[in-house]
Design a protein around this motif. Structure first.
Motif, PDB file in Angstrom:
ATOM      1  N   LEU A  44     -25.121  -0.979  -1.510  1.00 23.78           N
ATOM      2  CA  LEU A  44     -24.324   0.245  -1.395  1.00 23.78           C
ATOM      3  C   LEU A  44     -24.425   1.164  -2.605  1.00 23.78           C
ATOM      4  O   LEU A  44     -23.873   2.268  -2.586  1.00 23.78           O
ATOM      5  N   LYS A  45     -25.113   0.725  -3.619  1.00 23.13           N
ATOM      6  CA  LYS A  45     -25.232   1.482  -4.863  1.00 23.13           C
ATOM      7  C   LYS A  45     -25.840   2.866  -4.614  1.00 23.13           C
ATOM      8  O   LYS A  45     -26.831   3.004  -3.896  1.00 23.13           O
ATOM      9  N   ASN A  46     -25.219   3.864  -5.196  1.00 23.07           N
ATOM     10  CA  ASN A  46     -25.688   5.261  -5.114  1.00 23.07           C
ATOM     11  C   ASN A  46     -25.746   5.810  -3.689  1.00 23.07           C
ATOM     12  O   ASN A  46     -26.574   6.660  -3.377  1.00 23.07           O
ATOM     13  N   LYS A  47     -24.897   5.286  -2.812  1.00 25.22           N
ATOM     14  CA  LYS A  47     -24.842   5.756  -1.423  1.00 25.22           C
ATOM     15  C   LYS A  47     -23.526   6.485  -1.183  1.00 25.22           C
ATOM     16  O   LYS A  47     -22.512   6.181  -1.779  1.00 25.22           O
ATOM     17  N   THR A  48     -23.572   7.440  -0.290  1.00 25.19           N
ATOM     18  CA  THR A  48     -22.347   8.126   0.106  1.00 25.19           C
ATOM     19  C   THR A  48     -21.522   7.184   0.974  1.00 25.19           C
ATOM     20  O   THR A  48     -22.015   6.155   1.454  1.00 25.19           O
ATOM     21  N   LYS A  49     -20.281   7.544   1.211  1.00 27.15           N
ATOM     22  CA  LYS A  49     -19.400   6.735   2.061  1.00 27.15           C
ATOM     23  C   LYS A  49     -19.996   6.582   3.457  1.00 27.15           C
ATOM     24  O   LYS A  49     -19.977   5.495   4.039  1.00 27.15           O
ATOM     25  N   GLU A  50     -20.562   7.655   3.984  1.00 27.53           N
ATOM     26  CA  GLU A  50     -21.166   7.608   5.315  1.00 27.53           C
ATOM     27  C   GLU A  50     -22.376   6.670   5.332  1.00 27.53           C
ATOM     28  O   GLU A  50     -22.559   5.898   6.280  1.00 27.53           O
ATOM     29  N   GLU A  51     -23.195   6.748   4.282  1.00 24.81           N
ATOM     30  CA  GLU A  51     -24.359   5.865   4.196  1.00 24.81           C
ATOM     31  C   GLU A  51     -23.922   4.403   4.067  1.00 24.81           C
ATOM     32  O   GLU A  51     -24.517   3.516   4.688  1.00 24.81           O
ATOM     33  N   GLN A  52     -22.881   4.162   3.293  1.00 25.85           N
ATOM     34  CA  GLN A  52     -22.365   2.799   3.136  1.00 25.85           C
ATOM     35  C   GLN A  52     -21.882   2.246   4.468  1.00 25.85           C
ATOM     36  O   GLN A  52     -22.171   1.097   4.818  1.00 25.85           O
ATOM     37  N   ASP A  53     -21.164   3.062   5.210  1.00 28.88           N
ATOM     38  CA  ASP A  53     -20.676   2.630   6.525  1.00 28.88           C
ATOM     39  C   ASP A  53     -21.842   2.334   7.465  1.00 28.88           C
ATOM     40  O   ASP A  53     -21.816   1.358   8.214  1.00 28.88           O
ATOM     41  N   ALA A  54     -22.883   3.183   7.419  1.00 32.81           N
ATOM     42  CA  ALA A  54     -24.057   2.986   8.269  1.00 32.81           C
ATOM     43  C   ALA A  54     -24.784   1.689   7.895  1.00 32.81           C
ATOM     44  O   ALA A  54     -25.214   0.934   8.782  1.00 32.81           O
ATOM     45  N   ILE A  55     -24.886   1.402   6.613  1.00 28.45           N
ATOM     46  CA  ILE A  55     -25.548   0.180   6.157  1.00 28.45           C
ATOM     47  C   ILE A  55     -24.749  -1.047   6.600  1.00 28.45           C
ATOM     48  O   ILE A  55     -25.316  -2.014   7.106  1.00 28.45           O
ATOM     49  N   ARG A  56     -23.456  -1.008   6.422  1.00 24.66           N
ATOM     50  CA  ARG A  56     -22.608  -2.129   6.856  1.00 24.66           C
ATOM     51  C   ARG A  56     -22.771  -2.382   8.358  1.00 24.66           C
ATOM     52  O   ARG A  56     -22.901  -3.523   8.807  1.00 24.66           O
ATOM     53  N   SER A  57     -22.762  -1.312   9.120  1.00 24.92           N
ATOM     54  CA  SER A  57     -22.915  -1.437  10.567  1.00 24.92           C
ATOM     55  C   SER A  57     -24.287  -2.000  10.933  1.00 24.92           C
ATOM     56  O   SER A  57     -24.394  -2.899  11.776  1.00 24.92           O
ATOM     57  N   LEU A  58     -25.311  -1.480  10.313  1.00 19.71           N
ATOM     58  CA  LEU A  58     -26.674  -1.943  10.578  1.00 19.71           C
ATOM     59  C   LEU A  58     -26.810  -3.434  10.277  1.00 19.71           C
ATOM     60  O   LEU A  58     -27.355  -4.197  11.074  1.00 19.71           O
ATOM     61  N   LEU A  59     -26.303  -3.860   9.121  1.00 22.19           N
ATOM     62  CA  LEU A  59     -26.413  -5.263   8.736  1.00 22.19           C
ATOM     63  C   LEU A  59     -25.617  -6.172   9.664  1.00 22.19           C
ATOM     64  O   LEU A  59     -26.097  -7.239  10.055  1.00 22.19           O
ATOM     65  N   SER A  60     -24.434  -5.746  10.050  1.00 20.09           N
ATOM     66  CA  SER A  60     -23.625  -6.596  10.919  1.00 20.09           C
ATOM     67  C   SER A  60     -24.203  -6.665  12.332  1.00 20.09           C
ATOM     68  O   SER A  60     -24.012  -7.659  13.036  1.00 20.09           O
ATOM     69  N   ASN A  61     -24.932  -5.647  12.755  1.00 18.82           N
ATOM     70  CA  ASN A  61     -25.528  -5.633  14.093  1.00 18.82           C
ATOM     71  C   ASN A  61     -26.947  -6.178  14.131  1.00 18.82           C
ATOM     72  O   ASN A  61     -27.571  -6.181  15.194  1.00 18.82           O
ATOM     73  N   SER A  62     -27.471  -6.614  12.988  1.00 19.73           N
ATOM     74  CA  SER A  62     -28.852  -7.091  12.913  1.00 19.73           C
ATOM     75  C   SER A  62     -28.921  -8.541  12.445  1.00 19.73           C
ATOM     76  O   SER A  62     -29.922  -8.960  11.878  1.00 19.73           O
ATOM     77  N   SER A  63     -27.886  -9.304  12.690  1.00 19.64           N
ATOM     78  CA  SER A  63     -27.829 -10.656  12.127  1.00 19.64           C
ATOM     79  C   SER A  63     -28.976 -11.546  12.601  1.00 19.64           C
ATOM     80  O   SER A  63     -29.524 -12.314  11.811  1.00 19.64           O
ATOM     81  N   ALA A  64     -29.380 -11.458  13.857  1.00 19.98           N
ATOM     82  CA  ALA A  64     -30.481 -12.302  14.344  1.00 19.98           C
ATOM     83  C   ALA A  64     -31.779 -11.978  13.605  1.00 19.98           C
ATOM     84  O   ALA A  64     -32.507 -12.884  13.186  1.00 19.98           O
ATOM     85  N   LEU A  65     -32.044 -10.709  13.431  1.00 19.79           N
ATOM     86  CA  LEU A  65     -33.249 -10.298  12.711  1.00 19.79           C
ATOM     87  C   LEU A  65     -33.186 -10.728  11.244  1.00 19.79           C
ATOM     88  O   LEU A  65     -34.157 -11.238  10.688  1.00 19.79           O
TER      89      LEU A  65
END
Length: 88
Positions: free
Chosen positions: A9-30
């Motif tokens: 999350l370093k150097n990311k906007t709040k929106e980018e942080q939320d998108a990263i969290r969502s991506l990681l939580s939805n990509s657990s199998a990968l």
């Protein structure tokens, strides 16, 4: 899910942080498959270290240093996924 390493999350906007969290939580199998691949690659490096034929090569110490660097890189990448440790 454990806490996400700040590296994600370093150097990311709040929106980018939320998108990263969502991506990681939805990509657990990968992500689990990626961790399995990294485990296999690291195991290959460890097996190569114990090959006695490697010491016949005058550059064996350079090869060993390269393997150590590769293993360090695998560990650093895997550390980014510590938050998933409950099942890996």
């Amino acid at each position: 899910m454990q806490s996400l390493p700040t590296t994600w999350l370093k150097n990311k906007t709040k929106e980018e942080q939320d998108a990263i969290r969502s991506l990681l939580s939805n990509s657990s199998a990968l992500l689990h498959e990626l961790l399995n691949i990294l485990d296999q690659l690291e195991a290959e490096e460890i097996r190569a270290e114990t090959d006695l034929g490697e010491y016949d090569n005058p550059s064996w110490s350079h090869k060993q240093a390269d393997r150590n660097g590769a293993r360090r890189a695998y560990r650093k990448i895997k550390a980014l996924f510590k938050f998933m440790e409950t099942t890996h």
